[in-house]
Design a protein around this motif. Structure first.
Motif, PDB file in Angstrom:
ATOM      1  N   SER A   1       0.830  -1.207   0.000  1.00  0.00           N
ATOM      2  CA  SER A   1       0.000   0.000   0.000  1.00  0.00           C
ATOM      3  C   SER A   1       0.867   1.260   0.000  1.00  0.00           C
ATOM      4  O   SER A   1       0.541   2.252  -0.669  1.00  0.00           O
ATOM      5  CB  SER A   1      -0.933  -0.006   1.223  1.00  0.00           C
ATOM      6  N   GLU A   2       1.965   1.229   0.754  1.00  0.00           N
ATOM      7  CA  GLU A   2       2.878   2.368   0.770  1.00  0.00           C
ATOM      8  C   GLU A   2       3.472   2.618  -0.616  1.00  0.00           C
ATOM      9  O   GLU A   2       3.547   3.757  -1.081  1.00  0.00           O
ATOM     10  CB  GLU A   2       4.003   2.104   1.778  1.00  0.00           C
ATOM     11  N   ILE A   3       3.904   1.556  -1.258  1.00  0.00           N
ATOM     12  CA  ILE A   3       4.503   1.694  -2.592  1.00  0.00           C
ATOM     13  C   ILE A   3       3.467   2.179  -3.599  1.00  0.00           C
ATOM     14  O   ILE A   3       3.748   3.052  -4.430  1.00  0.00           O
ATOM     15  CB  ILE A   3       5.102   0.353  -3.024  1.00  0.00           C
ATOM     16  N   ALA A   4       2.267   1.619  -3.552  1.00  0.00           N
ATOM     17  CA  ALA A   4       1.216   2.034  -4.479  1.00  0.00           C
ATOM     18  C   ALA A   4       0.848   3.494  -4.269  1.00  0.00           C
ATOM     19  O   ALA A   4       0.640   4.242  -5.242  1.00  0.00           O
ATOM     20  CB  ALA A   4      -0.015   1.142  -4.299  1.00  0.00           C
ATOM     21  N   HIS A   5       0.783   3.936  -3.026  1.00  0.00           N
ATOM     22  CA  HIS A   5       0.450   5.339  -2.748  1.00  0.00           C
ATOM     23  C   HIS A   5       1.536   6.273  -3.263  1.00  0.00           C
ATOM     24  O   HIS A   5       1.244   7.313  -3.872  1.00  0.00           O
ATOM     25  CB  HIS A   5       0.252   5.523  -1.245  1.00  0.00           C
ATOM     26  N   ALA A   6       2.802   5.911  -3.031  1.00  0.00           N
ATOM     27  CA  ALA A   6       3.901   6.753  -3.510  1.00  0.00           C
ATOM     28  C   ALA A   6       3.919   6.835  -5.035  1.00  0.00           C
ATOM     29  O   ALA A   6       4.121   7.908  -5.614  1.00  0.00           O
ATOM     30  CB  ALA A   6       5.229   6.208  -2.989  1.00  0.00           C
ATOM     31  N   ALA A   7       3.705   5.706  -5.696  1.00  0.00           N
ATOM     32  CA  ALA A   7       3.683   5.702  -7.162  1.00  0.00           C
ATOM     33  C   ALA A   7       2.500   6.502  -7.691  1.00  0.00           C
ATOM     34  O   ALA A   7       2.614   7.189  -8.717  1.00  0.00           O
ATOM     35  CB  ALA A   7       3.621   4.264  -7.670  1.00  0.00           C
ATOM     36  N   PHE A   8       1.379   6.439  -7.004  1.00  0.00           N
ATOM     37  CA  PHE A   8       0.198   7.175  -7.448  1.00  0.00           C
ATOM     38  C   PHE A   8       0.419   8.684  -7.331  1.00  0.00           C
ATOM     39  O   PHE A   8       0.030   9.444  -8.220  1.00  0.00           O
ATOM     40  CB  PHE A   8      -1.009   6.754  -6.611  1.00  0.00           C
ATOM     41  N   VAL A   9       1.063   9.104  -6.260  1.00  0.00           N
ATOM     42  CA  VAL A   9       1.329  10.538  -6.079  1.00  0.00           C
ATOM     43  C   VAL A   9       2.308  11.034  -7.141  1.00  0.00           C
ATOM     44  O   VAL A   9       2.129  12.111  -7.726  1.00  0.00           O
ATOM     45  CB  VAL A   9       1.869  10.789  -4.665  1.00  0.00           C
TER      46      VAL A   9
ATOM     47  N   GLY B   1       1.165  11.947 -10.806  1.00  0.00           N
ATOM     48  CA  GLY B   1       0.481  13.195 -11.089  1.00  0.00           C
ATOM     49  C   GLY B   1      -1.024  13.088 -11.145  1.00  0.00           C
ATOM     50  O   GLY B   1      -1.710  14.068 -11.443  1.00  0.00           O
ATOM     51  N   ARG B   2      -1.553  11.925 -10.857  1.00  0.00           N
ATOM     52  CA  ARG B   2      -3.003  11.751 -10.891  1.00  0.00           C
ATOM     53  C   ARG B   2      -3.631  12.278  -9.604  1.00  0.00           C
ATOM     54  O   ARG B   2      -3.001  12.306  -8.554  1.00  0.00           O
ATOM     55  CB  ARG B   2      -3.351  10.285 -11.089  1.00  0.00           C
ATOM     56  N   GLN B   3      -4.866  12.689  -9.724  1.00  0.00           N
ATOM     57  CA  GLN B   3      -5.581  13.271  -8.608  1.00  0.00           C
ATOM     58  C   GLN B   3      -6.573  12.274  -8.031  1.00  0.00           C
ATOM     59  O   GLN B   3      -7.110  11.424  -8.737  1.00  0.00           O
ATOM     60  CB  GLN B   3      -6.332  14.542  -9.056  1.00  0.00           C
ATOM     61  N   TYR B   4      -6.784  12.401  -6.755  1.00  0.00           N
ATOM     62  CA  TYR B   4      -7.795  11.581  -6.120  1.00  0.00           C
ATOM     63  C   TYR B   4      -9.182  12.055  -6.537  1.00  0.00           C
ATOM     64  O   TYR B   4      -9.410  13.242  -6.775  1.00  0.00           O
ATOM     65  CB  TYR B   4      -7.675  11.643  -4.593  1.00  0.00           C
ATOM     66  N   PHE B   5     -10.101  11.139  -6.582  1.00  0.00           N
ATOM     67  CA  PHE B   5     -11.467  11.483  -6.962  1.00  0.00           C
ATOM     68  C   PHE B   5     -12.133  12.211  -5.800  1.00  0.00           C
ATOM     69  O   PHE B   5     -12.143  11.739  -4.662  1.00  0.00           O
ATOM     70  CB  PHE B   5     -12.249  10.215  -7.296  1.00  0.00           C
ATOM     71  N   LYS B   6     -12.692  13.393  -6.098  1.00  0.00           N
ATOM     72  CA  LYS B   6     -13.346  14.192  -5.051  1.00  0.00           C
ATOM     73  C   LYS B   6     -14.806  14.478  -5.373  1.00  0.00           C
ATOM     74  O   LYS B   6     -15.421  15.319  -4.745  1.00  0.00           O
ATOM     75  CB  LYS B   6     -12.599  15.514  -4.873  1.00  0.00           C
ATOM     76  N   GLY B   7     -15.339  13.813  -6.344  1.00  0.00           N
ATOM     77  CA  GLY B   7     -16.718  14.064  -6.727  1.00  0.00           C
ATOM     78  C   GLY B   7     -17.706  13.479  -5.732  1.00  0.00           C
ATOM     79  O   GLY B   7     -17.386  12.634  -4.907  1.00  0.00           O
ATOM     80  N   LYS B   8     -18.921  13.925  -5.835  1.00  0.00           N
ATOM     81  CA  LYS B   8     -19.984  13.441  -4.960  1.00  0.00           C
ATOM     82  C   LYS B   8     -20.706  12.236  -5.524  1.00  0.00           C
ATOM     83  O   LYS B   8     -21.509  11.621  -4.832  1.00  0.00           O
ATOM     84  CB  LYS B   8     -21.000  14.577  -4.718  1.00  0.00           C
TER      85      LYS B   8
ATOM     86  N   PRO C   1       5.483  -5.634  -5.764  1.00  0.00           N
ATOM     87  CA  PRO C   1       5.559  -4.172  -5.594  1.00  0.00           C
ATOM     88  C   PRO C   1       6.092  -3.450  -6.816  1.00  0.00           C
ATOM     89  O   PRO C   1       5.722  -2.292  -7.056  1.00  0.00           O
ATOM     90  CB  PRO C   1       6.498  -4.013  -4.379  1.00  0.00           C
ATOM     91  N   MET C   2       6.947  -4.089  -7.598  1.00  0.00           N
ATOM     92  CA  MET C   2       7.465  -3.442  -8.801  1.00  0.00           C
ATOM     93  C   MET C   2       6.366  -3.278  -9.844  1.00  0.00           C
ATOM     94  O   MET C   2       6.305  -2.257 -10.553  1.00  0.00           O
ATOM     95  CB  MET C   2       8.623  -4.261  -9.374  1.00  0.00           C
ATOM     96  N   PHE C   3       5.487  -4.273  -9.965  1.00  0.00           N
ATOM     97  CA  PHE C   3       4.401  -4.163 -10.935  1.00  0.00           C
ATOM     98  C   PHE C   3       3.319  -3.199 -10.455  1.00  0.00           C
ATOM     99  O   PHE C   3       2.590  -2.635 -11.272  1.00  0.00           O
ATOM    100  CB  PHE C   3       3.801  -5.547 -11.181  1.00  0.00           C
ATOM    101  N   ILE C   4       3.220  -2.997  -9.140  1.00  0.00           N
ATOM    102  CA  ILE C   4       2.283  -2.006  -8.646  1.00  0.00           C
ATOM    103  C   ILE C   4       2.704  -0.612  -9.099  1.00  0.00           C
ATOM    104  O   ILE C   4       1.875   0.235  -9.432  1.00  0.00           O
ATOM    105  CB  ILE C   4       2.220  -2.070  -7.095  1.00  0.00           C
ATOM    106  N   VAL C   5       4.013  -0.367  -9.118  1.00  0.00           N
ATOM    107  CA  VAL C   5       4.523   0.939  -9.528  1.00  0.00           C
ATOM    108  C   VAL C   5       4.106   1.270 -10.947  1.00  0.00           C
ATOM    109  O   VAL C   5       3.815   2.422 -11.287  1.00  0.00           O
ATOM    110  CB  VAL C   5       6.058   0.952  -9.403  1.00  0.00           C
ATOM    111  N   LEU C   6       4.047   0.243 -11.823  1.00  0.00           N
ATOM    112  CA  LEU C   6       3.675   0.482 -13.206  1.00  0.00           C
ATOM    113  C   LEU C   6       2.219   0.889 -13.332  1.00  0.00           C
ATOM    114  O   LEU C   6       1.822   1.476 -14.325  1.00  0.00           O
ATOM    115  CB  LEU C   6       3.944  -0.782 -14.027  1.00  0.00           C
TER     116      LEU C   6
END
Length: 281
Positions: free
Chosen positions: A151-159, A162-169, A276-281
């Motif tokens: 989860s830590e690796i996926a979160h770091a790769a996601f940040v 440059g993608r944004q978290y979904f904030k819609g209702k 974890p390496m494939f999560i980064v992709l």
């Protein structure tokens, strides 16, 4: 032979048979041509579809082997470096290292020593103690802590992507997200059980099992980012996965090939190292 004249009269439509009957001349040949054209068209269509699917499959493999992207993301994130280092230490050095050390160095020498003293049965007792007191606890511990590191690796790769978290209702609620996570895990477990059952089918079992593992590993990798991104339900994720089924086979092919032909414990260690390496992709 000279070519027929340009204005030669057309052949008669009706041809007299020796038995007095008549038939439409040229009808059988035209129908044969149509059937041949249909067969050629169908064959060409199948070839085009096969070529298209093969290209999609290769695209998935190429994306899965983008090691340069993995290095660039890991270098930029201390968080990812720390979690990835923990994974390498636990799964690579401690788990796989101790397994290979015992199986290929310690166990053969112990067996040789015990055989000289005519107590070869003791080697089985020592192996059982080794697996019970060392391998199983590390296996269970790694299965728990790996989830947090993934989860830590996926979160770091996601940040860093440059993608944004979904904030819609209009996205799923908290309860729907929890239900989606439980449902996806249950779905993966059932799919894995079906894959294992499929693997015992003669001849076709192993290839089908390989393909199913490709799908399963690809879904694991993509599901981390889908959950982080938010705004998509489990049904939307499954529909997206089904629409790109051939790409998912290609993306999971290198991952599956690295662990498919190994014993279970070695395959688990390789899986825990590469995931974890494939999560980064």
């Amino acid at each position: 032979h000279p070519p027929p004249p340009l204005h030669s009269p057309p052949p008669p439509l009706l041809q007299q048979h020796e038995d007095g009957g008549t038939q439409m001349k040229g009808l059988s040949s035209s129908s044969t041509i149509k059937k041949t054209r249909n067969k050629i068209t169908a064959r060409t269509t199948k070839i085009q579809v096969a070529y298209y699917l093969a290209r999609i499959w290769l695209c998935g493999i190429v994306d899965a082997l983008s090691f340069g992207r993995i290095v660039s993301i890991v270098v930029q994130s201390k968080r990812a470096q720390l979690a990835l280092g923990h994974c390498l230490l636990l799964n690579g050095v401690i788990f796989l290292g101790s397994y290979f050390l015992y199986e290929y160095i310690v166990a053969p020498r112990i067996n040789m020593l015990l055989t000289q003293f005519s107590v070869g049965f003791a080697s089985s007792v020592l192996s059982a103690l080794y697996y019970t007191l060392w391998v199983v606890p590390i296996y269970m511990f790694s299965a728990i802590v790996n989830t947090a590191w993934y989860s830590e690796i996926a979160h770091a790769a996601f940040v860093l992507s440059g993608r944004q978290y979904f904030k819609g209702k209009d996205g799923p609620s908290f309860i729907e997200n929890v239900v989606g996570i439980v449902y996806s895990n249950l779905l993966c477990v059932i799919f894995l059980i079906c894959s294992v059952i499929t693997s015992v089918i003669p001849y076709l079992g192993p290839p089908l099992y390989f393909i199913q593992l490709c799908w399963l590993y690809s879904f694991y990798c993509f599901d981390y980012k889908w959950i982080l991104r938010g705004g998509t339900s489990i049904n939307d994720r499954i529909n997206y996965f089904e629409a790109h089924w051939m790409y998912m086979i290609g993306f999971g092919t290198p991952f599956t090939a690295a662990s498919f032909f190994s014993p279970y414990l070695v395959a688990y260690g390789v899986y825990a190292l590469l995931f974890p390496m494939f999560i980064v992709l």
